[in-house]
Design an enzyme around this catalytic site. Structure first.
Site, mmCIF file in Angstrom:
data_model
loop_
_atom_site.group_PDB
_atom_site.id
_atom_site.type_symbol
_atom_site.label_atom_id
_atom_site.label_comp_id
_atom_site.label_asym_id
_atom_site.label_seq_id
_atom_site.Cartn_x
_atom_site.Cartn_y
_atom_site.Cartn_z
ATOM 1 N N ARG A 1 0.823 -1.213 0.000
ATOM 2 C CA ARG A 1 0.000 0.000 0.000
ATOM 3 C C ARG A 1 0.855 1.259 0.000
ATOM 4 N NH1 ARG A 1 -2.349 -3.743 3.062
ATOM 5 N NH2 ARG A 1 -1.471 -2.880 4.970
ATOM 6 N N GLU B 1 3.148 -5.965 13.077
ATOM 7 C CA GLU B 1 2.228 -6.161 14.203
ATOM 8 C C GLU B 1 1.758 -7.617 14.201
ATOM 9 O OE1 GLU B 1 -1.178 -3.631 13.845
ATOM 10 O OE2 GLU B 1 -2.031 -4.257 15.739
HETATM 11 P P1 AMP Z 1 4.770 -1.851 11.785
HETATM 12 O O1 AMP Z 1 6.079 -2.374 11.272
HETATM 13 O O2 AMP Z 1 4.298 -2.604 12.992
HETATM 14 O O3 AMP Z 1 4.803 -0.360 12.002
HETATM 15 O O4 AMP Z 1 3.684 -2.177 10.671
HETATM 16 C C1 AMP Z 1 3.550 -1.352 9.550
HETATM 17 C C2 AMP Z 1 3.200 -2.124 8.314
HETATM 18 O O5 AMP Z 1 2.218 -3.127 8.560
HETATM 19 C C3 AMP Z 1 2.626 -1.211 7.274
HETATM 20 O O6 AMP Z 1 3.206 -1.557 6.020
HETATM 21 C C4 AMP Z 1 1.136 -1.462 7.293
HETATM 22 O O7 AMP Z 1 0.645 -1.539 5.981
HETATM 23 C C5 AMP Z 1 0.969 -2.786 8.016
HETATM 24 N N1 AMP Z 1 0.044 -2.718 9.160
HETATM 25 C C6 AMP Z 1 0.371 -2.923 10.454
HETATM 26 N N2 AMP Z 1 -0.696 -2.852 11.252
HETATM 27 C C7 AMP Z 1 -1.734 -2.568 10.447
HETATM 28 C C8 AMP Z 1 -3.128 -2.340 10.668
HETATM 29 N N3 AMP Z 1 -3.663 -2.404 11.898
HETATM 30 N N4 AMP Z 1 -3.909 -2.058 9.603
HETATM 31 C C9 AMP Z 1 -3.383 -1.992 8.363
HETATM 32 N N5 AMP Z 1 -2.082 -2.193 8.081
HETATM 33 C C10 AMP Z 1 -1.257 -2.480 9.096
#
Ligand code: AMP
Length: 186
Positions: free
Chosen positions: A72, A109
């Site tokens: 995205r 996550e």
């Molecule tokens: P992080 O590394 O934990 O900051 O996760 C960020 C990445 O995971 C991004 O590329 C987001 O597209 C995806 N992501 C993580 N959590 C979500 C969520 N709750 N909703 C949508 N995309 C998420």
């Protein structure tokens, strides 16, 4: 006033964009509330406001390359690159890029994954903006920032459409300029 005309008048308050983000509970696994940005993409006015707002902190600072995180981050990153008159560099999941790559492993996550860039994707000293849809734990963005520095780039900042503040990603990215449009406290 509808959102389409608002883009030509004055920037909409950022909370207005929140109504174009849909919560999908328990996707892709139980306990995760997925932030679905497809309604925002589908509305031309909201998307235009979003891209304009994502660009605004960086307009006065030279950006050579925008890095978009698969998948995205490609959508927002490419539009931001075009608006800032910068190049666009895709960071792809493992095994997708055709030429010689360099990669980083990182935790999501809800998963563990790897992102790769072409080794020659950035000019030495390139001024880089990292763009993604969601900042959650910050693990992805931190790994990408490290990758940029490893290949000789200079991280000017990071821009996100959504920040899940309760996951404290911003702390993980302490020392970097970070900007997000829509913040969720829970
Ligand atoms: P992080 O590394 O934990 O900051 O996760 C960020 C990445 O995971 C991004 O590329 C987001 O597209 C995806 N992501 C993580 N959590 C979500 C969520 N709750 N909703 C949508 N995309 C998420």
């Amino acid at each position: 006033m509808n959102v389409s005309s608002a883009v030509f008048a004055k920037p909409a308050p950022m909370p207005a964009l929140g109504k174009y983000v849909r919560d999908i509970p328990d996707f892709p696994k139980p306990g995760v509330v997925f932030k679905d940005i497809t309604p925002l993409l589908a509305d031309p006015g909201a998307f235009a406001i979003c891209i304009d707002a994502l660009c605004s902190p960086w307009r006065a600072r030279r950006i050579d390359a925008v890095l978009g995180i698969e998948s995205r981050g490609f959508i927002f990153g490419a539009a931001v690159a075009h608006a800032l008159d910068a190049g666009f560099v895709p960071l792809r999941k493992a095994g997708k890029l055709p030429s010689k790559t360099i990669g980083v492993d990182y935790e999501l996550e809800y998963a563990v994954a790897r992102l790769e860039a072409h080794v020659d994707a950035l000019e030495p000293g390139a001024r880089v903006l990292i763009v993604d849809d969601v900042l959650a734990t910050g693990g992805t963005a931190k790994a990408v920032a490290q990758l940029v520095e490893l290949v000789g780039g200079n991280v000017v900042g990071l821009a996100f459409v959504i920040e899940l503040t309760f996951l404290n990603g911003r702390q993980r990215l302490d020392g970097y300029d970070l900007y997000s449009l829509i913040k969720y406290q829970s």
